[in-house]
Design an enzyme around this catalytic site. Structure first.
Site, short mmCIF file in Angstrom:
data_model
loop_
_atom_site.label_atom_id
_atom_site.label_comp_id
_atom_site.label_asym_id
_atom_site.label_seq_id
_atom_site.Cartn_x
_atom_site.Cartn_y
_atom_site.Cartn_z
CG ASP A 9 21.32 31.65 55.99
OD1 ASP A 9 20.71 32.46 55.27
OD2 ASP A 9 21.52 30.46 55.67
CG ASP A 11 16.27 29.67 52.68
OD1 ASP A 11 15.19 29.22 53.07
OD2 ASP A 11 16.38 30.64 51.91
C1 BG6 Z 1 18.78 32.15 50.22
C2 BG6 Z 1 18.94 30.75 49.71
O1 BG6 Z 1 18.54 32.11 51.60
O2 BG6 Z 1 17.70 32.83 49.59
C3 BG6 Z 1 19.06 30.76 48.19
O3 BG6 Z 1 20.11 30.17 50.27
C4 BG6 Z 1 17.87 31.51 47.59
O4 BG6 Z 1 19.09 29.44 47.73
C5 BG6 Z 1 17.81 32.91 48.17
O5 BG6 Z 1 17.99 31.59 46.18
C6 BG6 Z 1 16.66 33.75 47.62
O6 BG6 Z 1 15.47 33.17 48.03
P1 BG6 Z 1 14.03 33.62 47.54
O7 BG6 Z 1 13.09 32.91 48.49
O8 BG6 Z 1 13.94 35.11 47.64
O9 BG6 Z 1 13.90 33.16 46.12
MG MG Z 2 21.43 29.34 53.96
#
Ligand code: BG6
Ligand code: MG
Length: 221
Positions: A9, A11
């Site tokens: 993963d 984030d």
């Molecule tokens: C995930 C995060 O990796 O990505 C979430 O944990 C986030 O918090 C999701 O909402 C979507 O991210 P993005 O950058 O497409 O808005």
């Molecule tokens: Mg994450």
């Protein structure tokens, strides 16, 4: 089960961008007069942008039309992009780059499995893209975590069976996705929140390739 690949993963596992998602969602929630705490934010980790917005709207008992929701998501994403634009190699979380490099050195494939549509941008900014054999992100999936789609697509792209893959996740939804898909799940973070994982570590710094092989042989940490 043999260790053939790892799916990370992004984030909260590779970079500390989870905090930037929280700041941007909190700002949006405040504009909508919806109270939103760090505790509430745990449930959002791993969810797609639209699932996150729906969760916040439910917290505030608010129902909005699709057009307004798209406007709100665009606004949140603009704030988020401002926060992450300065991200560089220094922002990689402790041990992440070293672990990925040792996997590459041992011929074990490495993939990304992220719900974020900004994943490729961040990987490029921090200079990790060349280390990845495949990147599956929010642009390539229709179902977000806890559905296993993102990890199943990653395993398929690498040509490996889920049972031979270790997934690293900081979100309960991501750990659930990994376990539902038949992967070995390593939670990165809080043991209480990631109790469904096969193993939980505080940081990737603690993890070695040999240890991962032992985990998989014994099915446990
Ligand atoms: C995930 C995060 O990796 O990505 C979430 O944990 C986030 O918090 C999701 O909402 C979507 O991210 P993005 O950058 O497409 O808005
Ligand atoms: Mg994450």
């Amino acid at each position: 089960m043999a260790l053939k690949a790892c799916l990370f993963d992004m984030d909260g596992v590779i970079v500390d961008s989870a905090v930037h998602h929280f700041v941007a969602w909190k700002r949006l929630a405040e504009e909508l007069s919806i109270p939103f705490t760090e505790e509430d934010n745990h449930a959002l980790k791993g969810l797609s942008r639209v699932d996150s917005l729906d969760h916040i709207l439910r917290l505030g008992h608010l129902q909005l039309d699709e057009k307004t929701k798209v406007k709100l998501m665009d606004q949140k994403n603009a704030w988020y992009l401002d926060l992450i634009q300065g991200m560089r190699a220094e922002d990689i979380l402790p041990g992440a780059k070293e672990l990925i490099e040792s996997l590459v050195a041992e011929g074990i494939q490495v993939g990304l499995g992220s719900s974020s549509r900004n994943a490729q941008l961040i990987l490029d900014n921090v200079g990790l893209t060349p280390l990845f054999d495949t990147v599956v992100d929010g642009n390539h999936i229709t179902l977000s975590k806890p559905d296993p789609e993102v990890f199943l697509k990653g395993a398929a792209a690498l040509g490996v069976e889920p049972a031979d893959v270790v997934v690293f996740e900081d979100a309960a939804s991501g750990v659930k996705a990994a376990k539902t898909g038949g992967f070995f799940a390593v939670g990165v973070g809080d043991k209480g929140q990631l109790s469904e994982a096969d193993v939980v570590v505080d940081h990737l710094e603690e993890v070695t390739v040999d240890q991962m092989r032992t985990w998989m042989e014994h099915g446990l940490g």
